[in-house]
Enzyme design. Sequence first.
Site, PDB file in Angstrom:
ATOM      1  N   GLU A 219      -2.236  -2.298   8.854  1.00 51.55           N
ATOM      2  CA  GLU A 219      -1.500  -3.443   8.301  1.00 51.55           C
ATOM      3  C   GLU A 219      -0.030  -3.388   8.702  1.00 51.55           C
ATOM      4  O   GLU A 219       0.604  -4.406   8.982  1.00 51.55           O
ATOM      5  CB  GLU A 219      -1.613  -3.450   6.775  1.00 51.55           C
TER       6      GLU A 219
ATOM      7  N   LYS B 157     -10.991   2.485  -3.369  1.00 52.32           N
ATOM      8  CA  LYS B 157     -10.280   1.906  -2.234  1.00 52.32           C
ATOM      9  C   LYS B 157      -9.959   2.908  -1.128  1.00 52.32           C
ATOM     10  O   LYS B 157      -9.602   4.046  -1.380  1.00 52.32           O
ATOM     11  CB  LYS B 157      -8.958   1.267  -2.702  1.00 52.32           C
TER      12      LYS B 157
ATOM     13  N   HIS C  14     -13.565 -18.126  17.102  1.00 49.68           N
ATOM     14  CA  HIS C  14     -13.229 -18.736  15.795  1.00 49.68           C
ATOM     15  C   HIS C  14     -13.559 -17.782  14.640  1.00 49.68           C
ATOM     16  O   HIS C  14     -13.791 -18.224  13.525  1.00 49.68           O
ATOM     17  CB  HIS C  14     -13.971 -20.057  15.567  1.00 49.68           C
TER      18      HIS C  14
ATOM     19  N   SER D 114      -5.821   3.705  -3.561  1.00 47.32           N
ATOM     20  CA  SER D 114      -5.159   2.806  -4.502  1.00 47.32           C
ATOM     21  C   SER D 114      -4.863   3.587  -5.770  1.00 47.32           C
ATOM     22  O   SER D 114      -5.627   4.466  -6.160  1.00 47.32           O
ATOM     23  CB  SER D 114      -6.081   1.630  -4.820  1.00 47.32           C
TER      24      SER D 114
END
Length: 478
Positions: free
Chosen positions: A304, A297, A170, A291
């Site tokens: 992704e 970043k 979970h 970024s």
Amino acid sequence: MSSSTPTTPSIERTASTIWGGRFDSGPSAVMEAINASIGFDKRLYRQDIAGSKAHCTMLVATGILSKADGEAILGGLDRILAEIEAGDFPFSVALEDIHMNIESRLKDLIGEAAGRLHTARSRNDQVATDFRLWVRDAIDGVEGALARLQDVLITRAEEHADTVMPGFTHLQAAQPVTFGHHLLAYVEMIGRDRGRFHDARVRLNESPLGSAALAGTSFPIDRAMTAQILGFDRPCANSLDGVSDRDFALEFLAAASIASIHLSRLAEELVIWTSAQFGFVRLPDAYSTGSSIMPQKRNPDAAELVRAKAGRVIGDLASLLIVMKGLPLAYSKDMQDDKEPVFEAADTLELCIAAMTGMMETITPKVDRLRAAAGQGFTTATDLADWLVRALGTPFRHAHEVSGALVKMAEKKGVGLEDLSLAEMQTIEPRLTDEAIKVLSVDWSVRSRTSFGGTAPDNVRAACAAARARYAAKAPPR
Ligand code: ARG
């Protein structure tokens, strides 16, 4: 793509030289645009030429074609192959597809003998054969790439057989596991993916060539010979089936979809693990992006995108399933739309496997951070319950309650289970001893998980060796 060649009738819109016998005029521009597949099926050129050469060889061997014509055709096909590979083949949209482009060029090169190649053959069995050969090559490519990814994962698992980390259910901390064990889970998934591609290849490997348009042919062809030349195990047993099913492509797409899902799950874990909050691994610069506004970043874009691209591959499977659904036997032009989803899925999967292999090869697990996280969230509460069962003979359900009460106590105090003193713990279960405290360490926990397939470091080392042997033995047949 060049749209006009010496033999291209597109400018005058005359009927096709290949099937125009009963036509007075050529297709409209829109007809040509919707009908043409050369823009994508040119990728079948190598398979198309191999299929034509096998067919030609068989026609000569069976006496259907003269030796001289056969030699001229084989020579012409070799020249065409060289032209295409050199990038100077005059592809023409007016010639519709790869089959007619090559046949038309063959006529330019060797003259009338070219017209004899299509004896006892149709584009229907031709394209079915080409496409099977293409998918077979794609399967071999994917299989090899997946084997390489497994190899990288096993190597990293060996390195990190002792590295403890939290295991989750979970996405809540559950029990400590080892990083190596976690990676080996993916080795198993990828092993089954390879198995699915392998199984699909076995069923795919029958030759449609010689099914002709749909009914077979009146010429005394030798289908076993063409099948053998092309590396098929046997000819398809039914000509209608041979030209009209694309289940081999669907199986490829289904296997690709499942493999993509596995990759997307690992990709998702990389996304989570590289976040500042988890901080479990560091992705190297080579697989990170910055970024344009936030200087701090380091984004895991490749992970992704691997996660996202599973959507495309699944879409490709859905697309071909829907194209094929309800098509009457035998060939329908709908089936020309079988290629783009397969090409896209194969390209996408290849890229995703390459990206995942690169990332898994170069990530740096943050061992200290993983160790600290492994103990967070009372992850050894089960170990304590197990100790009560083992040392005191407590029924597991009661042991679960005792351990739960200790978790509650620790939670209230804002500390970990291992931070409670023995005296404190004994207020809940007086029979607890120092031995019980020992089982609360994450190292003790993982070391104790020695059941077959469990996370103990020694198990993981043995599992790595076993995985290497098992998966090396499953190389694709050649
Ligand atoms: N380009 C066609 C395809 O991909 C080749 C077969 C054409 N057959 C036909 N009967 N029109 O399916």
